[in-house]
Scaffold this motif. Structure first.
Motif, PDB file in Angstrom:
ATOM      1  N   GLN A  77       8.526  -2.143   1.624  1.00  0.00           N
ATOM      2  CA  GLN A  77       8.302  -2.774   2.736  1.00  0.00           C
ATOM      3  C   GLN A  77       7.465  -3.682   1.706  1.00  0.00           C
ATOM      4  OE1 GLN A  77       7.331  -0.246   2.498  1.00  0.00           O
ATOM      5  NE2 GLN A  77       6.048   0.798   4.558  1.00  0.00           N
ATOM      6  N   GLY A  78       7.233  -3.811   0.611  1.00  0.00           N
ATOM      7  CA  GLY A  78       6.140  -4.656  -0.220  1.00  0.00           C
ATOM      8  C   GLY A  78       4.810  -4.141  -0.906  1.00  0.00           C
ATOM      9  N   GLU A  79       5.112  -4.961  -2.188  1.00  0.00           N
ATOM     10  CA  GLU A  79       4.014  -3.947  -2.370  1.00  0.00           C
ATOM     11  C   GLU A  79       2.173  -4.527  -1.693  1.00  0.00           C
ATOM     12  OE1 GLU A  79       2.713  -4.882  -6.817  1.00  0.00           O
ATOM     13  OE2 GLU A  79       3.452  -7.031  -6.041  1.00  0.00           O
ATOM     14  N   TRP A  80       2.339  -5.312  -1.120  1.00  0.00           N
ATOM     15  CA  TRP A  80       0.885  -5.740  -0.431  1.00  0.00           C
ATOM     16  C   TRP A  80       1.205  -5.663   0.579  1.00  0.00           C
ATOM     17  CZ3 TRP A  80      -2.690  -8.217  -3.572  1.00  0.00           C
ATOM     18  CH2 TRP A  80      -2.189  -8.706  -5.014  1.00  0.00           C
ATOM     19  N   VAL A  81      -1.047  -4.902   1.394  1.00  0.00           N
ATOM     20  CA  VAL A  81      -0.358  -4.420   2.281  1.00  0.00           C
ATOM     21  C   VAL A  81      -2.339  -5.193   2.864  1.00  0.00           C
ATOM     22  CG1 VAL A  81      -0.941  -2.828   4.758  1.00  0.00           C
ATOM     23  CG2 VAL A  81       0.398  -2.311   2.592  1.00  0.00           C
ATOM     24  N   LEU A  82      -2.248  -5.593   4.414  1.00  0.00           N
ATOM     25  CA  LEU A  82      -2.910  -6.130   4.704  1.00  0.00           C
ATOM     26  C   LEU A  82      -3.778  -5.387   6.260  1.00  0.00           C
ATOM     27  CD1 LEU A  82      -5.766  -8.578   4.788  1.00  0.00           C
ATOM     28  CD2 LEU A  82      -3.941  -9.406   6.185  1.00  0.00           C
ATOM     29  N   TYR A  83      -4.615  -4.122   5.820  1.00  0.00           N
ATOM     30  CA  TYR A  83      -5.152  -3.794   6.689  1.00  0.00           C
ATOM     31  C   TYR A  83      -6.578  -4.312   7.222  1.00  0.00           C
ATOM     32  CZ  TYR A  83      -2.763   0.022   4.635  1.00  0.00           C
ATOM     33  OH  TYR A  83      -2.108   0.807   3.554  1.00  0.00           O
ATOM     34  N   GLY A  84      -6.815  -4.452   8.903  1.00  0.00           N
ATOM     35  CA  GLY A  84      -7.944  -4.886  10.122  1.00  0.00           C
ATOM     36  C   GLY A  84      -8.681  -3.741  10.124  1.00  0.00           C
ATOM     37  N   GLU A  85      -9.677  -3.875  11.048  1.00  0.00           N
ATOM     38  CA  GLU A  85     -10.501  -3.243  10.963  1.00  0.00           C
ATOM     39  C   GLU A  85     -10.168  -2.061  11.413  1.00  0.00           C
ATOM     40  OE1 GLU A  85     -14.536  -4.862  12.068  1.00  0.00           O
ATOM     41  OE2 GLU A  85     -13.340  -6.077  13.222  1.00  0.00           O
ATOM     42  N   GLY A  86     -10.825  -1.043  11.497  1.00  0.00           N
ATOM     43  CA  GLY A  86      -9.960   0.342  12.384  1.00  0.00           C
ATOM     44  C   GLY A  86      -9.043   0.878  11.307  1.00  0.00           C
ATOM     45  N   GLY A  87      -8.203   0.475  10.008  1.00  0.00           N
ATOM     46  CA  GLY A  87      -7.476   0.273   9.007  1.00  0.00           C
ATOM     47  C   GLY A  87      -6.050   0.332  10.452  1.00  0.00           C
ATOM     48  N   VAL A  88      -5.692  -1.039  11.349  1.00  0.00           N
ATOM     49  CA  VAL A  88      -4.442  -1.590  11.425  1.00  0.00           C
ATOM     50  C   VAL A  88      -4.367  -2.279  11.120  1.00  0.00           C
ATOM     51  CG1 VAL A  88      -3.857  -2.600  13.225  1.00  0.00           C
ATOM     52  CG2 VAL A  88      -5.769  -1.415  14.085  1.00  0.00           C
ATOM     53  N   VAL A  89      -2.471  -2.176  10.516  1.00  0.00           N
ATOM     54  CA  VAL A  89      -2.118  -3.011   9.323  1.00  0.00           C
ATOM     55  C   VAL A  89      -1.458  -4.438  10.381  1.00  0.00           C
ATOM     56  CG1 VAL A  89       0.044  -3.573   8.572  1.00  0.00           C
ATOM     57  CG2 VAL A  89      -1.034  -0.976   8.412  1.00  0.00           C
ATOM     58  N   LEU A  90      -2.700  -5.094   9.722  1.00  0.00           N
ATOM     59  CA  LEU A  90      -2.025  -6.829  10.207  1.00  0.00           C
ATOM     60  C   LEU A  90      -0.565  -6.866   8.931  1.00  0.00           C
ATOM     61  CD1 LEU A  90      -5.770  -8.174   9.457  1.00  0.00           C
ATOM     62  CD2 LEU A  90      -4.740  -6.775  11.702  1.00  0.00           C
ATOM     63  N   LYS A  91      -0.660  -7.038   8.490  1.00  0.00           N
ATOM     64  CA  LYS A  91       0.736  -7.690   7.630  1.00  0.00           C
ATOM     65  C   LYS A  91       1.176  -7.013   6.124  1.00  0.00           C
ATOM     66  CE  LYS A  91       3.079 -11.419   6.753  1.00  0.00           C
ATOM     67  NZ  LYS A  91       4.315 -11.678   7.775  1.00  0.00           N
ATOM     68  N   ARG A  92       2.392  -6.785   6.263  1.00  0.00           N
ATOM     69  CA  ARG A  92       2.943  -6.139   4.995  1.00  0.00           C
ATOM     70  C   ARG A  92       3.733  -7.197   4.780  1.00  0.00           C
ATOM     71  NH1 ARG A  92       2.559  -0.489   4.311  1.00  0.00           N
ATOM     72  NH2 ARG A  92       2.180   0.798   6.372  1.00  0.00           N
ATOM     73  N   GLY A  93       3.902  -7.153   2.830  1.00  0.00           N
ATOM     74  CA  GLY A  93       5.108  -8.273   2.189  1.00  0.00           C
ATOM     75  C   GLY A  93       5.068  -8.141   0.972  1.00  0.00           C
ATOM     76  N   HIS A  94       5.948  -9.080   0.154  1.00  0.00           N
ATOM     77  CA  HIS A  94       6.322  -8.523  -0.660  1.00  0.00           C
ATOM     78  C   HIS A  94       5.922  -9.899  -2.028  1.00  0.00           C
ATOM     79  CE1 HIS A  94       9.717  -6.055  -0.793  1.00  0.00           C
ATOM     80  NE2 HIS A  94       9.919  -6.555   0.112  1.00  0.00           N
ATOM     81  N   GLU A  95       5.312 -10.875  -0.953  1.00  0.00           N
ATOM     82  CA  GLU A  95       4.131 -12.376  -1.613  1.00  0.00           C
ATOM     83  C   GLU A  95       3.048 -11.990  -0.810  1.00  0.00           C
ATOM     84  OE1 GLU A  95       5.869 -14.037  -3.741  1.00  0.00           O
ATOM     85  OE2 GLU A  95       7.558 -13.066  -3.523  1.00  0.00           O
ATOM     86  N   LEU A  96       1.958 -12.286  -2.228  1.00  0.00           N
ATOM     87  CA  LEU A  96       0.410 -12.255  -1.608  1.00  0.00           C
ATOM     88  C   LEU A  96       0.568 -13.729  -0.569  1.00  0.00           C
ATOM     89  CD1 LEU A  96      -2.574 -11.070  -2.018  1.00  0.00           C
ATOM     90  CD2 LEU A  96      -2.352 -12.973  -4.112  1.00  0.00           C
ATOM     91  N   ALA A  97       0.984 -14.486  -1.213  1.00  0.00           N
ATOM     92  CA  ALA A  97       0.326 -15.855  -0.158  1.00  0.00           C
ATOM     93  C   ALA A  97       1.008 -15.463   1.406  1.00  0.00           C
ATOM     94  CB  ALA A  97       0.915 -17.273  -0.651  1.00  0.00           C
ATOM     95  N   GLY A  98       2.240 -14.831   1.728  1.00  0.00           N
ATOM     96  CA  GLY A  98       2.585 -14.760   3.320  1.00  0.00           C
ATOM     97  C   GLY A  98       1.718 -13.356   3.692  1.00  0.00           C
ATOM     98  N   VAL A  99       1.022 -12.151   3.123  1.00  0.00           N
ATOM     99  CA  VAL A  99       0.277 -11.531   3.311  1.00  0.00           C
ATOM    100  C   VAL A  99      -1.065 -11.847   3.377  1.00  0.00           C
ATOM    101  CG1 VAL A  99      -0.471  -9.369   3.148  1.00  0.00           C
ATOM    102  CG2 VAL A  99       1.354  -9.931   2.507  1.00  0.00           C
ATOM    103  N   LEU A 100      -1.942 -12.806   2.794  1.00  0.00           N
ATOM    104  CA  LEU A 100      -3.170 -13.596   3.230  1.00  0.00           C
ATOM    105  C   LEU A 100      -2.687 -14.566   4.104  1.00  0.00           C
ATOM    106  CD1 LEU A 100      -4.289 -14.491  -0.208  1.00  0.00           C
ATOM    107  CD2 LEU A 100      -4.975 -12.982   1.092  1.00  0.00           C
ATOM    108  N   ALA A 101      -1.822 -15.598   4.372  1.00  0.00           N
ATOM    109  CA  ALA A 101      -1.593 -16.342   5.827  1.00  0.00           C
ATOM    110  C   ALA A 101      -2.909 -15.770   6.469  1.00  0.00           C
ATOM    111  CB  ALA A 101      -0.231 -16.733   5.789  1.00  0.00           C
ATOM    112  N   VAL A 102      -2.041 -14.593   6.837  1.00  0.00           N
ATOM    113  CA  VAL A 102      -2.773 -14.808   8.505  1.00  0.00           C
ATOM    114  C   VAL A 102      -4.453 -14.385   7.963  1.00  0.00           C
ATOM    115  CG1 VAL A 102      -2.961 -12.029   9.413  1.00  0.00           C
ATOM    116  CG2 VAL A 102      -1.527 -12.526   8.277  1.00  0.00           C
TER     117      VAL A 102
END
Length: 113
Positions: A77-102
């Motif tokens: 699913q891509g090497e980047w994962v963005l977690y929010g508070e409480g460990g909720v997955v906000l975004k996964r992706g192959h590109e850093l820019a797409g994950v940081l867009a959130v």
């Protein structure tokens, strides 16, 4: 106050780290979030299987976001994962820019509003 956690590497072990470009992108966003008054502290953790960046509203609390680079997930699913508070997955992706867009969208809303 900046917290950096860097575990000591054992002999022969590899450590996952952010590239200069990745770290520049992450720290640029961090700086803009600090300027907007949304974040005040961060932590870096570099390990054998993953590297993570956590951002905090205040130093003595759980991170608001945690960005993890896990190369083992590169072909899934891509090497980047963005977690929010409480460990909720906000975004996964192959590109850093797409994950940081959130997070960048949140910054844009905060600056406009």
């Amino acid at each position: 106050h900046v917290s950096i956690v860097i575990p000591l590497a054992t002999t022969g072990s590899r450590q996952v780290a952010f590239t200069r470009h990745e770290l520049d992108r992450i720290m640029s966003l961090y700086g803009r979030m600090v300027a907007a008054g949304l974040w005040r502290d961060y932590a870096l953790e570099l390990g054998a299987k993953s590297a993570s960046f956590s951002a905090f509203r205040r130093a003595a609390e759980n991170p608001e976001i945690r960005l993890v680079k896990d190369p083992a997930l590169r072909h899934r699913q891509g090497e980047w994962v963005l977690y929010g508070e409480g460990g909720v997955v906000l975004k996964r992706g192959h590109e850093l820019a797409g994950v940081l867009a959130v997070v960048e969208r949140r910054l844009l809303k905060a600056v406009e509003g």
